[in-house]
Design a protein around this motif. Structure first.
Motif, PDB file in Angstrom:
ATOM      1  N   GLU A  41       0.818  -1.217   0.000  1.00  0.00           N
ATOM      2  CA  GLU A  41       0.000   0.000   0.000  1.00  0.00           C
ATOM      3  C   GLU A  41       0.851   1.265   0.000  1.00  0.00           C
ATOM      4  N   ARG A  42       1.917   1.298   0.774  1.00  0.00           N
ATOM      5  CA  ARG A  42       2.727   2.513   0.910  1.00  0.00           C
ATOM      6  C   ARG A  42       3.627   2.731  -0.297  1.00  0.00           C
ATOM      7  N   PHE A  43       4.286   1.670  -0.756  1.00  0.00           N
ATOM      8  CA  PHE A  43       5.296   1.830  -1.805  1.00  0.00           C
ATOM      9  C   PHE A  43       5.000   1.067  -3.099  1.00  0.00           C
ATOM     10  N   GLY A  44       3.934   0.305  -3.117  1.00  0.00           N
ATOM     11  CA  GLY A  44       3.611  -0.441  -4.329  1.00  0.00           C
ATOM     12  C   GLY A  44       4.576  -1.597  -4.583  1.00  0.00           C
ATOM     13  N   VAL A  45       5.225  -2.098  -3.534  1.00  0.00           N
ATOM     14  CA  VAL A  45       6.111  -3.255  -3.678  1.00  0.00           C
ATOM     15  C   VAL A  45       5.230  -4.495  -3.656  1.00  0.00           C
ATOM     16  N   HIS A  90       4.112   6.214  13.024  1.00  0.00           N
ATOM     17  CA  HIS A  90       4.130   5.818  11.615  1.00  0.00           C
ATOM     18  C   HIS A  90       5.249   4.808  11.403  1.00  0.00           C
ATOM     19  N   TRP A  91       4.941   3.744  10.698  1.00  0.00           N
ATOM     20  CA  TRP A  91       5.960   2.746  10.408  1.00  0.00           C
ATOM     21  C   TRP A  91       7.040   3.367   9.529  1.00  0.00           C
ATOM     22  N   LYS A  92       8.291   2.948   9.737  1.00  0.00           N
ATOM     23  CA  LYS A  92       9.416   3.506   9.009  1.00  0.00           C
ATOM     24  C   LYS A  92      10.290   2.381   8.459  1.00  0.00           C
ATOM     25  N   PRO A  93      10.492   2.379   7.141  1.00  0.00           N
ATOM     26  CA  PRO A  93      11.416   1.386   6.582  1.00  0.00           C
ATOM     27  C   PRO A  93      12.851   1.789   6.912  1.00  0.00           C
ATOM     28  N   THR A  94      13.733   0.828   6.996  1.00  0.00           N
ATOM     29  CA  THR A  94      15.140   1.154   7.229  1.00  0.00           C
ATOM     30  C   THR A  94      15.809   1.519   5.907  1.00  0.00           C
ATOM     31  N   ARG A 100      17.636  -2.255  -0.653  1.00  0.00           N
ATOM     32  CA  ARG A 100      17.454  -3.596  -1.217  1.00  0.00           C
ATOM     33  C   ARG A 100      16.151  -3.731  -2.011  1.00  0.00           C
ATOM     34  N   PHE A 101      15.052  -3.167  -1.509  1.00  0.00           N
ATOM     35  CA  PHE A 101      13.742  -3.403  -2.112  1.00  0.00           C
ATOM     36  C   PHE A 101      13.123  -2.164  -2.765  1.00  0.00           C
ATOM     37  N   GLY A 102      13.718  -0.991  -2.587  1.00  0.00           N
ATOM     38  CA  GLY A 102      13.151   0.239  -3.113  1.00  0.00           C
ATOM     39  C   GLY A 102      13.055   0.308  -4.623  1.00  0.00           C
ATOM     40  N   ARG A 103      13.897  -0.430  -5.321  1.00  0.00           N
ATOM     41  CA  ARG A 103      13.821  -0.397  -6.797  1.00  0.00           C
ATOM     42  C   ARG A 103      12.540  -1.043  -7.307  1.00  0.00           C
ATOM     43  N   HIS A 104      11.838  -1.790  -6.454  1.00  0.00           N
ATOM     44  CA  HIS A 104      10.561  -2.416  -6.827  1.00  0.00           C
ATOM     45  C   HIS A 104       9.373  -1.510  -6.529  1.00  0.00           C
ATOM     46  N   ALA A 105       9.626  -0.351  -5.928  1.00  0.00           N
ATOM     47  CA  ALA A 105       8.542   0.550  -5.524  1.00  0.00           C
ATOM     48  C   ALA A 105       7.952   1.284  -6.724  1.00  0.00           C
ATOM     49  N   SER A 106       6.637   1.444  -6.687  1.00  0.00           N
ATOM     50  CA  SER A 106       5.944   2.196  -7.739  1.00  0.00           C
ATOM     51  C   SER A 106       5.190   3.406  -7.182  1.00  0.00           C
ATOM     52  N   ARG A 107       5.213   3.591  -5.863  1.00  0.00           N
ATOM     53  CA  ARG A 107       4.536   4.709  -5.202  1.00  0.00           C
ATOM     54  C   ARG A 107       5.434   5.311  -4.137  1.00  0.00           C
ATOM     55  N   ASN A 108       5.182   6.590  -3.870  1.00  0.00           N
ATOM     56  CA  ASN A 108       5.878   7.313  -2.806  1.00  0.00           C
ATOM     57  C   ASN A 108       7.397   7.243  -2.947  1.00  0.00           C
ATOM     58  N   VAL A 109       7.834   7.424  -4.182  1.00  0.00           N
ATOM     59  CA  VAL A 109       9.259   7.518  -4.501  1.00  0.00           C
ATOM     60  C   VAL A 109       9.492   8.925  -5.044  1.00  0.00           C
ATOM     61  N   ILE A 110      10.367   9.673  -4.409  1.00  0.00           N
ATOM     62  CA  ILE A 110      10.689  11.017  -4.877  1.00  0.00           C
ATOM     63  C   ILE A 110      12.038  10.959  -5.594  1.00  0.00           C
ATOM     64  N   GLU A 111      12.023  11.368  -6.857  1.00  0.00           N
ATOM     65  CA  GLU A 111      13.256  11.349  -7.644  1.00  0.00           C
ATOM     66  C   GLU A 111      13.964  12.695  -7.479  1.00  0.00           C
ATOM     67  N   LEU A 112      15.199  12.628  -7.041  1.00  0.00           N
ATOM     68  CA  LEU A 112      15.972  13.832  -6.735  1.00  0.00           C
ATOM     69  C   LEU A 112      16.928  14.186  -7.861  1.00  0.00           C
ATOM     70  N   GLU A 113      17.063  15.482  -8.083  1.00  0.00           N
ATOM     71  CA  GLU A 113      18.046  16.000  -9.033  1.00  0.00           C
ATOM     72  C   GLU A 113      19.436  15.802  -8.423  1.00  0.00           C
ATOM     73  N   ARG A 148      16.695   4.225 -12.179  1.00  0.00           N
ATOM     74  CA  ARG A 148      16.347   4.851 -10.906  1.00  0.00           C
ATOM     75  C   ARG A 148      16.822   3.959  -9.765  1.00  0.00           C
ATOM     76  N   GLU A 149      17.671   4.515  -8.903  1.00  0.00           N
ATOM     77  CA  GLU A 149      18.205   3.769  -7.768  1.00  0.00           C
ATOM     78  C   GLU A 149      17.786   4.430  -6.456  1.00  0.00           C
ATOM     79  N   PRO A 150      17.313   3.647  -5.500  1.00  0.00           N
ATOM     80  CA  PRO A 150      16.978   4.206  -4.196  1.00  0.00           C
ATOM     81  C   PRO A 150      18.256   4.610  -3.465  1.00  0.00           C
ATOM     82  N   ILE A 151      18.220   5.767  -2.815  1.00  0.00           N
ATOM     83  CA  ILE A 151      19.398   6.222  -2.076  1.00  0.00           C
ATOM     84  C   ILE A 151      19.122   6.389  -0.586  1.00  0.00           C
ATOM     85  N   GLY A 152      17.866   6.241  -0.168  1.00  0.00           N
ATOM     86  CA  GLY A 152      17.581   6.321   1.252  1.00  0.00           C
ATOM     87  C   GLY A 152      16.133   6.618   1.570  1.00  0.00           C
TER      88      GLY A 152
END
Length: 180
Positions: A41-45, A90-94, A100-113, A148-152
């Motif tokens: 629900e939160r990240f679309g994983v 609020h639950w918080k992912p590490t 490890r799993f953020g590249r599978h996310a389809s929601r609530n991902v902010i792409e940074l310049e 797109r790579e998750p950085i944190g």
């Protein structure tokens, strides 16, 4: 155990998360179903990404993830990786889980310049007013090597992205996109 003395967390032991709320014995312990639903629900994983893993709690709300089976309960220092903090408002992912799993996310991902990403990994908070998604914990990502790579993990509130990169993982990378 009596109703007056329900089972509780043991901070020195890993206990497998119960499958569902009906299986819960320790009050407040998250269930496997709740964890899978939250990441979906939160990240679309997709649940299938996390299906092969075992989820364990050590201490109050520190959920660990492990690919494989382990004796339940088990008294060891570490097993797998920390994955999620659940016993807070609020639950918080590490950061490790997002890496490890953020590249599978389809929601609530902010792409940074590039400059934003550099500030983020250095642990700096910054105003970002272009985000029009949910507030709360987000996956911060940056384009690297054409993908797109998750950085944190970031916390987005009131037009500000707050870096939640752990102090020991922060780095001064200057501009991430040196080709420009």
């Amino acid at each position: 155990m009596s109703e007056a003395n329900p089972p509780s967390n043991d901070g020195q032991r890993f206990d497998r998360l119960p499958e569902t709320a009906a299986d819960r014995e320790v009050p407040g312990r998250p269930t496997r179903e709740e964890v899978l639903a939250w990441w979906d629900e939160r990240f679309g994983v997709d649940r299938s990404i996390l299906e092969p893993y075992t989820f364990l709690e050590k201490g109050a709300g520190k959920v660990w993830i492990y690919r494989g089976e382990a004796t339940d309960p088990c008294r060891i220092e570490a097993l797998g990786m920390t994955f999620l903090r659940t016993r807070q408002e609020h639950w918080k992912p590490t950061t490790r889980a997002v890496s490890r799993f953020g590249r599978h996310a389809s929601r609530n991902v902010i792409e940074l310049e590039p400059a934003e990403a550099a500030r983020f990994v250095a642990g700096e908070d910054q105003p970002i007013d272009r985000w029009d998604g949910d507030w709360g914990y987000l996956i911060a990502a940056h384009e690297l090597a054409g993908g797109r790579e998750p950085i944190g993990v970031g916390l987005y509130l009131h037009g500000e992205l707050r870096s939640r990169v752990p102090k020991g993982s922060r780095t001064d990378v200057g501009q991430l996109d040196r080709a420009e």
